[in-house]
Enzyme design. Structure first.
Site, PDB file in Angstrom:
ATOM      1  N   ARG A  38       5.347  10.309  -5.465  1.00  0.00           N
ATOM      2  CA  ARG A  38       4.898  11.709  -4.694  1.00  0.00           C
ATOM      3  C   ARG A  38       5.604  12.926  -5.230  1.00  0.00           C
ATOM      4  O   ARG A  38       4.861  13.967  -5.044  1.00  0.00           O
ATOM      5  CB  ARG A  38       5.553  11.592  -2.969  1.00  0.00           C
ATOM      6  CG  ARG A  38       4.885  10.534  -2.619  1.00  0.00           C
ATOM      7  CD  ARG A  38       5.427  10.132  -1.084  1.00  0.00           C
ATOM      8  NE  ARG A  38       6.639   9.244  -1.467  1.00  0.00           N
ATOM      9  CZ  ARG A  38       7.460   8.569  -0.562  1.00  0.00           C
ATOM     10  NH1 ARG A  38       7.245   8.776   0.699  1.00  0.00           N
ATOM     11  NH2 ARG A  38       8.573   8.027  -0.918  1.00  0.00           N
TER      12      ARG A  38
ATOM     13  N   ALA B 212     -15.273  12.844  -7.498  1.00  0.00           N
ATOM     14  CA  ALA B 212     -16.476  12.261  -7.327  1.00  0.00           C
ATOM     15  C   ALA B 212     -17.329  12.719  -6.094  1.00  0.00           C
ATOM     16  O   ALA B 212     -18.469  12.326  -6.112  1.00  0.00           O
ATOM     17  CB  ALA B 212     -16.167  10.678  -7.125  1.00  0.00           C
TER      18      ALA B 212
ATOM     19  N   ARG C  77       7.256   1.500 -13.582  1.00  0.00           N
ATOM     20  CA  ARG C  77       6.065   1.034 -14.240  1.00  0.00           C
ATOM     21  C   ARG C  77       6.218   0.466 -15.616  1.00  0.00           C
ATOM     22  O   ARG C  77       5.127  -0.302 -15.914  1.00  0.00           O
ATOM     23  CB  ARG C  77       5.123   2.233 -14.142  1.00  0.00           C
ATOM     24  CG  ARG C  77       5.048   2.881 -12.686  1.00  0.00           C
ATOM     25  CD  ARG C  77       4.705   1.998 -11.424  1.00  0.00           C
ATOM     26  NE  ARG C  77       4.453   2.561 -10.042  1.00  0.00           N
ATOM     27  CZ  ARG C  77       4.149   1.904  -9.198  1.00  0.00           C
ATOM     28  NH1 ARG C  77       3.773   0.667  -9.234  1.00  0.00           N
ATOM     29  NH2 ARG C  77       4.106   2.493  -7.863  1.00  0.00           N
TER      30      ARG C  77
END
Lengths: 305, 305, 305, 305
Positions: free
Chosen positions: C114, C123, C224
């Site tokens: 965050r 989109a 990650r």
């Protein structure tokens, strides 16, 4: 810490009012809700609201894991697993609100924790009370010689007495001047509060409401209930840690085991332990560590024996 | 929205369990606690926990203002003053936790609000259900011609039918393939869930727990229950706004009056209004505004009449 | 990854434009600035701006420590000390901005961090390109049997072929339908982009600008670029870690030594090591650990030998 | 503000060192980089690093809007549109780092802005300098009678003189005592710095590095360069606003037009303006506004004429 009669009556009134709720409750924290827990000479913390309990952590984790997880691990095991592996988001699902009275210099350290909500008493809006933190003699320490930001030995008699006298006198005089400057009169307009308050030393007490989630609170406690933190903020962090133990006992135990009492070792540290386990002698010289890393490692595990 | 029997039993059990608490309560939200409020075809929101009420906002503001404030302004007046002047921190003292079921493309817009806590159902850990959002025919709109990111008229009959058939068929096929790829068998190992899920279109439903304070929640509602937001997330924001009205009715009314239904006018806009009040004619050409600003101003106050 | 001629020309133009600046620079990152570093089949990361370097960390720490510190510890020693003791704020003084092209399901994991700024391709506003992530055969793995959220063995021939065919066909069909629904014509109005995109599966590529400070970036990489993270996001985190090494080589090395390659051991773990060092036999049964903790400890240091 | 020779030499050295960079630059801010801009009697702000410029805002917005947008609106128009419609995320793509010297009571207001990075001079680690803020006579104001948190008229002669004498004397005495308590000697150990500093009044100067993005910086300026903010922090916010004007002139102008000089009117306010435009008389009594709202509205647009 001395509360006014009015404050004690308000707390008593808050404590005796009960409601029926569909929310989960934490019995441990209901017991202490609203009560003032003394800290330092005039400070306190009071829990004024909370949301969630150990069960809320589990519930949030289970939505991530979906169905079927329920059977494979009990609540306590799940909370401990989450803590051990730093899956921190479920711990954000519990929230607590504290009313805190604290010296200004402690407030300055405290506010560095940004992920929290604060409403502080405004010295622009209202007059500050005549309350200052004066350390107890046993906490009046000399500058540490080994640690540039720490305390050393307790000051001896006459030096301590002089320090206490200075601190007390300067508070009293500066506060008297504060009041004098504020006062309006026939020939005086009275200085604006927002200006007059600049004359008050940093041991003046302030107060605030502070709201934070459990994950960020545990981080606060980790950093502030720690030997490297200044003694005064440690007193607050210690009192809050007791609150957490009452509020979420399983999460608190997991925090003690996997965070507070845990040690982080570098790959090189681990390698030295392995060499020692294989019977090799390890020394600072052959370790590849700096002197400071070496000392820190030996504080955790003495490899020289 | 259809809940399973198991879900309905769990909600019923949560709703009928009550506890005694010393905390403040909000009667309006206790009434709806845990109940699933339907949104779109398969989605819902459910309040699963909360902390604070209108009174908590007042309490936090009063610590800032200190003693003496109590008499000069009542609670409602104080909350309205705080909202009007964007004194936002007292609104952070209320917190709410929602269980939300929502289409993935809505979740992607929602998660942009960073000051919140989230635990989402993990498609790495568990299999997703066969539930997809299919718009009702009256919400199946053409691309807006005037607004690059908006919707225009509702699609007419045969085109709408074809679109619905495509959406339904592609969901069904892709979900069948998802299940097929997951399945292990005699000659099949079964694809990892974290890979198979990439075949699912963005109208698949997911779910999460979402926790946020009232100040940030009102900001969420302001942006998402707005004509510029996509219809689908507006449905959620609208349902949440109803929850806020039940939870903190005074704060909600203040939000409507001073934020949601308020307009921000530039100095130039204000100047044009003053000129019009003095009887001058104002036109786009003489206004100094761009065409778009002019149109936006006239939408608020028509100065050409 | 294939860039269009237009994109390559733009990157070339950005790379050949230089300016004179008074700011500190990082030579390592200037070298790679704007270049697209390929990730997965169609993705990339590009550094598009940065602020600060190793020296900035030192400078921020020194303002805390005041004068006189300069002499007692060199820059590298200071950075390593800060990292080892989790004094994280000086690492916030470096900032980086990346342009990233990534599959939607990776974006969903990424956005959970965050404390960062994001602008993503919309989109609603523009049509998405016909680009989807298709795993290479060697990354097409079965569900792990031991780990509910992990991958196991690579799928064997015919099953892998079928999976790839399904993924390719479903992308192609759903994208064709996406375009078809968008198209306006004589008898068609064309579905709104914000609706049509819901038909696209989660392996479609999106792109964004992402800006974050070094402290939070290292936390991102820690979580990650880790065996527990999904392979696809690890590819991005690994590429970013290489960027950090070029940008702030001293901070990166400290991160490797004290965070990435470090191990956290509970007090009980440490006690078991001490017992082993004293020559005692330690076993799961006598350890007081759960089976899982025991296995995790033995992965770090094998105490059974 | 007086810099030491050493500080001036360091600034000169920073200013004369230039590098070649591929990054975008902001010519306006390069001009003032590292220079100390005086604020109050001993304070300053210095820009010590930055990232991005007006162009970076445009670039971030364009990735959201995708291709094709380039032609339809120029850079300035786009930035102004983003600001007017509170599309705030592209403004997060610019970052700035300041070195600030400021009185402690100003620092306490400043730090309430949480979305920023800070490294402050540590009074646990180093001794504070003997520098205190003493207001100039023209800023020595009485408490406002109308506004509980504001200032009123400037104090008259003899009262002002007395206040200045008190402030100066108390600073001097408390600082002398601070130094005395710190001093070790033959019979004295010297009080720990972290304790001794509590004797210093809140007008003592501290310093820090402060890093923030442009969106949050504009919010800081909006709240702090405002008539309701205390004069002293307004001086800093004003100096920083000048920096923003040099750094991102288009964004700054948009901020002035659509935020700083804009007014927010409630639906009821707008309705009153419409009634007035139609020729109706509007009065407090018939307005439905509180007296305070009515006054605030008339300050923006006088509807009684």
């Amino acid at each position: 810490m001395k509360l006014t009669d009015e404050q004690e009556a308000e707390i008593e009134s808050q404590r005796t009012t009960t409601h029926s709720t569909r929310r989960v409750i934490s019995p441990g924290i209901e017991d202490i809700l609203f009560s003032a827990i003394p800290v330092l000479d005039h400070g306190f913390i009071r829990v004024t609201d909370y949301m969630g309990c150990d069960e809320s952590i589990v519930q949030a984790a289970r939505v991530s894991y979906g169905t079927g997880t329920k059977k494979t691990r009990n609540d306590e095991g799940l909370i401990r697993f989450l803590m051990r592996h730093r899956h921190t988001t479920p711990f954000e699902m519990c929230e607590i609100k504290l009313h805190v009275k604290l010296p200004l210099f402690v407030a300055r350290q405290w506010i560095r924790h940004r992920t929290a909500s604060v409403n502080e008493y405004s010295a622009r809006y209202s007059k500050l009370d005549n309350e200052f933190y004066i350390p107890a003699p046993e906490h009046l320490s000399a500058q540490s010689t080994g640690n540039r930001q720490g305390r050393g030995e307790v000051l001896a008699g006459s030096e301590a007495e002089e320090v206490l006298r200075i601190l007390r006198d300067d508070c009293a005089r500066n506060y008297a001047h504060y009041e004098h400057m504020l006062n309006a009169g026939e020939t005086r307009q009275g200085l604006a509060r927002e200006l007059a308050r600049m004359n008050l030393p940093a041991n003046v007490y302030t107060q605030w409401y502070w709201k934070i989630d459990l994950h960020n609170l545990l981080h606060f406690i980790l950093l502030r209930n720690d030997p490297h933190a200044q003694y005064e903020i440690r007193c607050y962090a210690g009192a809050i840690e007791d609150v957490v133990r009452a509020w979420c006992p399983i999460a608190w135990q997991a925090y003690k085991d996997y965070m507070s009492n845990a040690s982080t070792l570098s790959a090189r540290d681990i390698d030295l332990i392995k060499r020692r386990l294989r019977g090799e002698d390890v020394t600072l010289e052959s370790s590849g560590l700096t002197r400071r890393e070496w000392t820190e490692l030996l504080d955790i595990i003495d490899l020289t024996q």
